[in-house]
Design a protein around this motif. Structure first.
Motif, mmCIF file in Angstrom:
data_model
loop_
_atom_site.group_PDB
_atom_site.id
_atom_site.type_symbol
_atom_site.label_atom_id
_atom_site.label_comp_id
_atom_site.label_asym_id
_atom_site.label_seq_id
_atom_site.Cartn_x
_atom_site.Cartn_y
_atom_site.Cartn_z
ATOM 1 N N GLY A 277 0.086 4.102 -2.605
ATOM 2 C CA GLY A 277 -1.238 4.707 -2.646
ATOM 3 C C GLY A 277 -2.119 4.093 -3.711
ATOM 4 N N CYS B 249 -5.419 -7.579 -3.784
ATOM 5 C CA CYS B 249 -5.981 -6.843 -2.659
ATOM 6 C C CYS B 249 -6.071 -7.785 -1.462
ATOM 7 N N LYS C 14 -4.989 2.030 -5.022
ATOM 8 C CA LYS C 14 -6.251 1.550 -4.463
ATOM 9 C C LYS C 14 -6.810 0.418 -5.307
ATOM 10 N N ASN D 48 -6.359 0.364 0.234
ATOM 11 C CA ASN D 48 -4.947 0.560 -0.088
ATOM 12 C C ASN D 48 -4.116 -0.649 0.318
ATOM 13 N N GLY E 177 0.778 -1.226 0.000
ATOM 14 C CA GLY E 177 0.000 0.000 0.000
ATOM 15 C C GLY E 177 0.810 1.276 0.000
#
Length: 66
Positions: free
Chosen positions: A21, A51, A23, A30, A18
């Motif tokens: 930054g 993710c 997303k 993040n 993360g």
């Protein structure tokens, strides 16, 4: 889950999860990690990320600074 490549491991050490930054396009978190990196011509880099919240994968395109 597939183990990280050597390059992805190095990137993870230098840029923790993360840190850029980036997303997730699915949930907006993040909290993601790089699982694969491909260098393209003209300084372009494609990264596959996963993710850590929704477990979906996505790719990002980056241009290396000179």
């Amino acid at each position: 889950m597939r183990p990280l490549s050597r390059m992805a491991e190095a990137l993870e050490r230098n840029h923790p999860t993360g840190a850029g930054g980036v997303k997730c396009p699915w949930c907006g978190s993040n909290n993601n990690r790089v699982v694969d990196t491909n260098k393209r011509m003209a300084g372009k880099i494609r990264r596959k990320r996963v993710c850590q919240e929704c477990l979906k994968s996505f790719r990002t395109g980056e241009i290396a600074e000179r």
